[in-house]
Design a protein around this motif. Structure first.
Motif, short mmCIF file in Angstrom:
data_model
loop_
_atom_site.label_atom_id
_atom_site.label_comp_id
_atom_site.label_asym_id
_atom_site.label_seq_id
_atom_site.Cartn_x
_atom_site.Cartn_y
_atom_site.Cartn_z
N ALA A 34 0.82 -1.22 0.00
CA ALA A 34 0.00 0.00 0.00
C ALA A 34 0.85 1.27 0.00
O ALA A 34 0.55 2.23 -0.71
CB ALA A 34 -0.94 -0.01 1.20
N ALA A 35 1.90 1.27 0.79
CA ALA A 35 2.77 2.46 0.85
C ALA A 35 3.75 2.43 -0.32
O ALA A 35 4.25 1.37 -0.70
CB ALA A 35 3.52 2.50 2.17
N PRO A 36 4.05 3.59 -0.91
CA PRO A 36 5.04 3.62 -2.00
C PRO A 36 6.39 3.11 -1.51
O PRO A 36 6.76 3.32 -0.35
CB PRO A 36 5.11 5.11 -2.37
N PRO A 37 7.12 2.44 -2.37
CA PRO A 37 8.41 1.89 -1.93
C PRO A 37 9.46 2.99 -1.75
O PRO A 37 9.48 3.99 -2.47
CB PRO A 37 8.80 0.96 -3.09
N GLY A 38 10.32 2.79 -0.78
CA GLY A 38 11.47 3.68 -0.64
C GLY A 38 12.52 3.29 -1.67
O GLY A 38 12.86 2.11 -1.82
N ASP A 42 16.31 -6.63 -2.90
CA ASP A 42 16.80 -7.41 -1.76
C ASP A 42 17.64 -6.48 -0.88
O ASP A 42 18.86 -6.38 -1.05
CB ASP A 42 17.64 -8.58 -2.28
N PRO A 43 16.99 -5.77 0.07
CA PRO A 43 17.73 -4.79 0.88
C PRO A 43 18.90 -5.40 1.65
O PRO A 43 19.86 -4.68 1.98
CB PRO A 43 16.66 -4.26 1.84
N THR A 44 18.87 -6.69 1.93
CA THR A 44 19.97 -7.31 2.68
C THR A 44 21.26 -7.34 1.88
O THR A 44 22.34 -7.52 2.45
CB THR A 44 19.59 -8.74 3.08
N PRO A 68 27.75 1.79 -18.63
CA PRO A 68 27.04 2.62 -17.67
C PRO A 68 25.67 2.01 -17.31
O PRO A 68 25.03 1.37 -18.15
CB PRO A 68 26.88 3.96 -18.39
N PHE A 69 25.25 2.22 -16.11
CA PHE A 69 23.94 1.74 -15.68
C PHE A 69 23.54 2.47 -14.41
O PHE A 69 24.36 3.14 -13.77
CB PHE A 69 23.96 0.22 -15.44
N ARG A 70 22.27 2.33 -14.07
CA ARG A 70 21.77 2.85 -12.81
C ARG A 70 21.35 1.69 -11.92
O ARG A 70 20.83 0.68 -12.41
CB ARG A 70 20.57 3.78 -13.04
N LEU A 71 21.57 1.86 -10.63
CA LEU A 71 21.18 0.86 -9.64
C LEU A 71 20.14 1.48 -8.72
O LEU A 71 20.42 2.40 -7.97
CB LEU A 71 22.40 0.39 -8.82
N ALA A 72 18.90 0.98 -8.85
CA ALA A 72 17.82 1.44 -7.98
C ALA A 72 17.65 0.42 -6.86
O ALA A 72 17.41 -0.77 -7.12
CB ALA A 72 16.52 1.57 -8.78
N MET A 73 17.78 0.87 -5.62
CA MET A 73 17.72 -0.03 -4.47
C MET A 73 16.45 0.24 -3.67
O MET A 73 16.20 1.37 -3.23
CB MET A 73 18.96 0.15 -3.60
N ARG A 93 9.87 -6.20 -2.48
CA ARG A 93 8.52 -5.99 -2.98
C ARG A 93 8.05 -7.11 -3.90
O ARG A 93 6.87 -7.38 -3.98
CB ARG A 93 8.46 -4.66 -3.75
N GLY A 94 8.96 -7.75 -4.63
CA GLY A 94 8.56 -8.78 -5.57
C GLY A 94 8.86 -8.39 -7.00
O GLY A 94 9.19 -7.24 -7.31
N TYR A 95 8.72 -9.38 -7.88
CA TYR A 95 9.12 -9.21 -9.28
C TYR A 95 8.33 -8.10 -9.97
O TYR A 95 8.90 -7.21 -10.61
CB TYR A 95 8.93 -10.53 -10.01
N ALA A 96 7.01 -8.13 -9.86
CA ALA A 96 6.19 -7.14 -10.57
C ALA A 96 6.44 -5.72 -10.04
O ALA A 96 6.70 -4.81 -10.84
CB ALA A 96 4.71 -7.51 -10.47
N PRO A 97 6.38 -5.48 -8.74
CA PRO A 97 6.65 -4.12 -8.27
C PRO A 97 8.05 -3.63 -8.63
O PRO A 97 8.23 -2.45 -8.97
CB PRO A 97 6.48 -4.23 -6.75
N ALA A 98 9.05 -4.52 -8.55
CA ALA A 98 10.41 -4.10 -8.87
C ALA A 98 10.53 -3.70 -10.34
O ALA A 98 11.18 -2.70 -10.68
CB ALA A 98 11.40 -5.23 -8.55
N ASN A 99 9.92 -4.47 -11.25
CA ASN A 99 9.94 -4.10 -12.66
C ASN A 99 9.20 -2.79 -12.90
O ASN A 99 9.64 -1.96 -13.70
CB ASN A 99 9.30 -5.21 -13.50
#
Length: 952
Positions: free
Chosen positions: A622-626, A678-680, A699-704, A709-715
């Motif tokens: 429910a809450a937006p991901p950090g 995977d915050p760990t 070059p790339f970006r890393l969003a942590m 959250r799972g596959y769908a939210p992460a994508n």
């Protein structure tokens, strides 16, 4: 704190560093005079030994600053733990976890003390070595005459004393004298001891017998029982009836009583404390009082009312006699009685007709709904009607829920009909309050077929916070191991029940004024051999499936409990433990509990697991991901494609993938976005990302993400960061090219796939031919087939999996393609809402997206001329555990409920049958057999994958 530590810690008051953490043997003998006859000596050690050996079991307190009885009544879960033997005493609980949040004494309220002492910060507690705020109050605040309870005003108490106390704070002085003299010293304008004892003869008797020391002590210890009024200007029943939110707060243990709520907040909201007292009108008529309150010179308007109460009614003036209304009757008292499992209505009907003695049908009309059904009816005399009508009591079996104000009750009996309208003062009552109001009426019921049943229903005792199942004539064992809250209002109960067949007539969930009847036929049944062996077998109760998981979509609000009705009409209660698990922990707990296959699968997920897990997952997301995004290198200004790769567990694949991408030469500009789900692994990922940039220069970006959250939210997060016109969902274990021996078309795969989409506006998504490391097919599109073992649900099947690649070229249409490598327009992805986050962790999101494209008339296809390498599922860390299998089945259930019917219809179409026949003919011509192991999304966790090379 262990019991041996507690014993060592219970020193005399003079040696205690915390005032409530001691044993006061002098006070103990004063408070419990019978103890003096049971101890050899009245010294400290002898009396303390009695307390430790016997007093705790008797509910005694160790000192006057902690009240064992009050604590147990205020916190029923503590009482249950003591009764079960999990705690030696409530005091032991307060010395441990209770010290942080619980109030230890009937005359101390932590909320009040905190609000009245804004200077009391955590730093102050630390500086003066205070265990908590109550410790500070006893050491300092009480001496400074600070307020810690609204019914104890130190100034009011001291004003009433002939001599001022020396060597003790007003609070300690009052407590000591309460036990020494057992007198009702005035402590606050808000409590009238004389009124209370006169209005409650049982309280006066309890004080006389020494069960409580004075009126205030009795009142505060009785707040969890039937409503009692603390003074003439406040009506507990009236206040609860007028304010449903207050009743909910009481049941949730947020406030101790309606008066507690009124003094803390209701008085400032100018809520009415009793009939005929209007605080708004009072302030309008007394502008000086209003000004004093605004200036802070006076606390509230109610105190002014108490100092200048309204005049009582003139003596000898009786209320006007009741006259029948034009429409048949009136309802004077009504409400839902949880223990009676229905609504009780009391009033009168006119005229008095013999038809009222028969079977009746009632329809209770409320503002937001109607309750209807056969009803019990009994009559009682109403002399005030002078023969023009008769008093009636009705019981209508129906759940208790808030459906607004009562509009009227229509009654049909003996071919006649009546309508009773609510009287002017008719307001809903509940449980003990309702029973108390009906008790005098029930005693006068006239003979009739329903008299005995109505009297028994009205006399049923409500839930008092304790289990009463053991008191029933029938043997019923019901335990709740876990309660899981499913927002916004659902509940899951996990437990077990043993009873002889036919003994249990009904099970109802009560809470927050609502009643819900549970249907055991809808429960998920679980074998509990441990329960049968230890509890059931000695009594001949051997039902193996006595365990259950029950889902209640609308659980009725706070402080729920269960009522079990037997076939003989008895009612027993079982309280529920507080909800503990949330999010993925709760989901995993549920999915670990069962195994279901074939015909049992659908009801398990339809009735219990599906809606419960869906609710828990929605609350989890429910809450937006950090999100924290770190750029490694400079990405192109205008990328054509955005590659979105999610990482979980196996972050090392990022290194291999970047190594292969570094070999790419030329081509359209693209950007690469890794999403760490995977915050760990955050620090490891940052270090690896920096190393990869230094070695490979890609070059790339890393969003942590701050949480998994799972596959769908992460994508979806990754696509939300994307800037390319096209997006590619890419697994971390998919590589562009493994060696020079790989088929052509691997290096420019991005350009080839986007070109397919540009060339064909009817193509919604396209993917490459994915191969295993040995060159056999991992994915070349999916079709759907029902799997009998899994409820006949439609599962995506990978055609030709484990075979050598086909000889064909160009686009191969497919019902769906894998999300391991899927390319589509970013605009289209966003219009579709991205991957459905209702699928948890990673299964069926890709086929669902493809089917949503199909619903728009857009096709999916595999480009046989573009080949990439896929290790398949090695990017997911974890083992084949039962809960993970059931999680896949949950995703399959969600997919089936959305697409099952349309997929089954499409499968039955002639074109599908012709395609299947063609595939079978091709297999027969080559002598090949498609391997089933690994064909669907469940197989990798249940069977080895055949990897034999096959020619096609």
């Amino acid at each position: 704190m262990r019991e041996d530590e507690l014993e060592r810690d219970l020193g005399p008051p003079e040696s205690a560093t915390v005032a409530w953490r001691c044993f006061d043997h002098v006070w103990y003998l004063l408070a419990y005079p019978d103890v003096a006859e049971q101890v050899a000596q009245d010294g400290f050690e002898s009396v303390r030994a009695f307390y430790l050996d016997h007093g705790r079991q008797l509910g005694h307190s160790p000192n006057m600053f902690f009240d064992e009885t009050w604590y147990r009544r205020r916190y029923p879960t503590v009482e249950s733990a003591v009764a079960a033997g999990d705690l030696a005493s409530a005091y032991m609980h307060y010395c441990g976890p209770g010290m942080a949040e619980y109030a230890p004494h009937w005359l101390y309220d932590d909320v009040t003390y905190r609000l009245c002492s804004p200077d009391l910060t955590d730093d102050v507690l630390v500086r003066f070595a205070c265990a908590n705020r109550y410790d500070h109050y006893l050491k300092s605040g009480a001496w400074e005459r600070r307020t810690a309870h609204l019914l104890f005003d130190p100034e009011a108490y001291l004003t009433g004393l002939a001599t001022q106390p020396e060597g003790a704070s007003p609070f300690a002085h009052y407590l000591w004298n309460s036990w020494r003299r057992r007198a009702d010293d005035r402590t606050s304008i808000y409590f009238d001891a004389a009124f209370y004892l006169a209005a409650n003869p049982d309280a006066a008797e309890a004080v006389r017998r020494g069960e409580q020391v004075n009126a205030l002590h009795h009142y505060l210890l009785s707040q969890s029982g039937p409503p009692r009024d603390p003074c003439g200007a406040f009506s507990e029943s009236f206040y609860r009836d007028r304010n449903p939110d207050v009743l909910a707060a009481i049941r949730a243990s947020q406030v101790a009583s309606g008066y507690d709520h009124f003094l803390k907040s209701g008085v400032f909201e100018l809520r009415a404390p009793a009939p005929g007292i209007d605080l708004r009108a009072f302030l309008a008529a007394h502008p000086k009082v209003a000004a004093a309150i605004a200036a802070g010179a006076q606390r509230d308007a109610f105190a002014a009312v108490l100092r200048d109460p309204p005049p009582p009614p003139a003596p000898g003036v009786a209320p006007e006699p009741l006259a029948p209304a034009a429409r048949d009757g009136r309802v004077d008292i009504f409400g839902h009685h949880a223990a009676a499992a229905g609504w009780l209505f009391c009033g009168w009907l006119a005229p008095d007709d013999a038809a009222l003695a028969g079977t009746a049908h009632a329809r209770a009309r409320f503002e937001r709904g109607t309750l209807e059904g056969e009803t019990l009816l009994a009559r009682f005399p109403r002399d005030d009607l002078q023969g023009r009508g008769i008093g009636v009591v009705l019981h209508l079996a129906a759940p208790g829920r808030d459906i607004g104000a009562l509009v009227g009750v229509d009654i049909e009996a003996g071919g006649l009909s009546w309508t009773a309208l609510p009287g002017e003062d008719a307001r809903p009552h509940r449980d003990e309050d309702l029973a108390a109001r009906l008790r005098p009426v029930v005693a006068t019921l006239m003979p009739g077929p329903d008299r005995a049943r109505l009297a028994a229903l009205a006399a049923r005792r409500g839930f008092s916070g304790h289990s009463t199942l053991s008191e029933l004539d029938e043997r019923i064992f019901l335990e709740i191991d876990e309660v899981i809250a499913c927002p916004p209002g659902g509940l899951v109960l996990v437990g077990w029940m043993l009873a002889a067949p036919g003994v249990v007539r009904a099970i109802r969930l009560h809470g927050g004024g609502e009643t819900i009847e549970l249907d055991p036929a809808q429960f998920l049944r679980i074998d509990r051999p441990d329960v049968v062996e230890t509890v059931g077998a000695p009594l001949g109760l051997t039902e193996p499936g006595c365990g259950f998981v029950a889902y209640i979509p609308a659980a009725g609000g706070p402080a729920p409990y269960l009522a079990v009705e037997t076939a003989s009409g008895e009612i027993g209660f079982r309280g529920l433990p507080p909800a503990r698990l949330r999010g993925m922990a709760a989901i995993r707990f549920l999915l670990e509990r069962f195994e279901a296959r074939y015909a049992t699968l659908a009801p398990v997920f339809d009735n219990v697991i599906g809606p419960a897990v869906a609710s828990l997952n929605a609350a989890r997301l429910a809450a937006p991901p950090g999100i924290e995004v770190i750029a490694f290198g400079a990405a192109p200004e205008a990328p054509v494609m955005s590659l979105v790769v999610t990482l979980f567990g196996r972050i090392d694949f990022m290194e291999y993938q970047l190594a292969f991408l570094s070999r790419r030469q030329g081509g359209a500009p693209y950007e690469l976005i890794y999403v760490l789900d995977d915050p760990t692994r955050r620090r490891d990922a940052e270090a690896l990302a920096a190393s990869c940039l230094a070695r490979f220069g890609v070059p790339f970006r890393l969003a942590m993400l701050a949480e998994n959250r799972g596959y769908a939210p992460a994508n979806n997060v990754g696509v939300g960061l994307a800037r390319g016109a096209y997006v590619c969902l890419l697994n971390s274990d998919v590589f562009p090219r493994m060696s020079q021996a790989m088929p052509a078309g691997s290096d420019d795969w991005m350009e080839r796939l986007t070109a397919r989409l540009r060339a064909d506006p009817t193509l919604g998504a396209v993917g490459p031919l994915l191969l295993f490391e040995d060159g056999t097919v991992q994915h070349q599109g999916m079709h759907f087939e029902p799997l009998e073992a899994f409820g006949g649900w439609m599962f995506p099947m990978h055609a030709r999996k484990g075979w050598l690649p086909p000889d064909g070229h160009g686009l191969l249409p497919a019902a769906a393609i894998t999300g391991a490598c899927m390319v589509l327009e970013r605009r289209l992805y966003e219009e579709l809402g991205g991957l459905d986050e209702g699928f948890i962790i990673g299964d069926f999101e890709d086929s669902d997206l493809c089917l949503r494209l199909g619903a728009r008339g857009l096709a999916c296809a595999v480009d046989l001329d573009v080949t990439l390498h896929h290790l398949e599922r090695q990017s997911q860390a974890g083992s084949a555990q039962n809960w993970r299998m059931n999680l896949t089945l949950y995703n399959a259930w969600r997919h089936e409920r959305r697409w099952g019917a349309s997929l089954a219809a499409a499968r039955a179409a002639p074109v599908h049958a012709e395609a299947v026949a063609a595939e079978q003919r091709q297999a027969e011509e080559t002598g090949a057999r498609p391997t089933k192991a690994g064909d669907n999304k469940i197989a990798p966790a249940t069977a080895p994958r055949a990897r034999t090379r096959r020619s096609a």
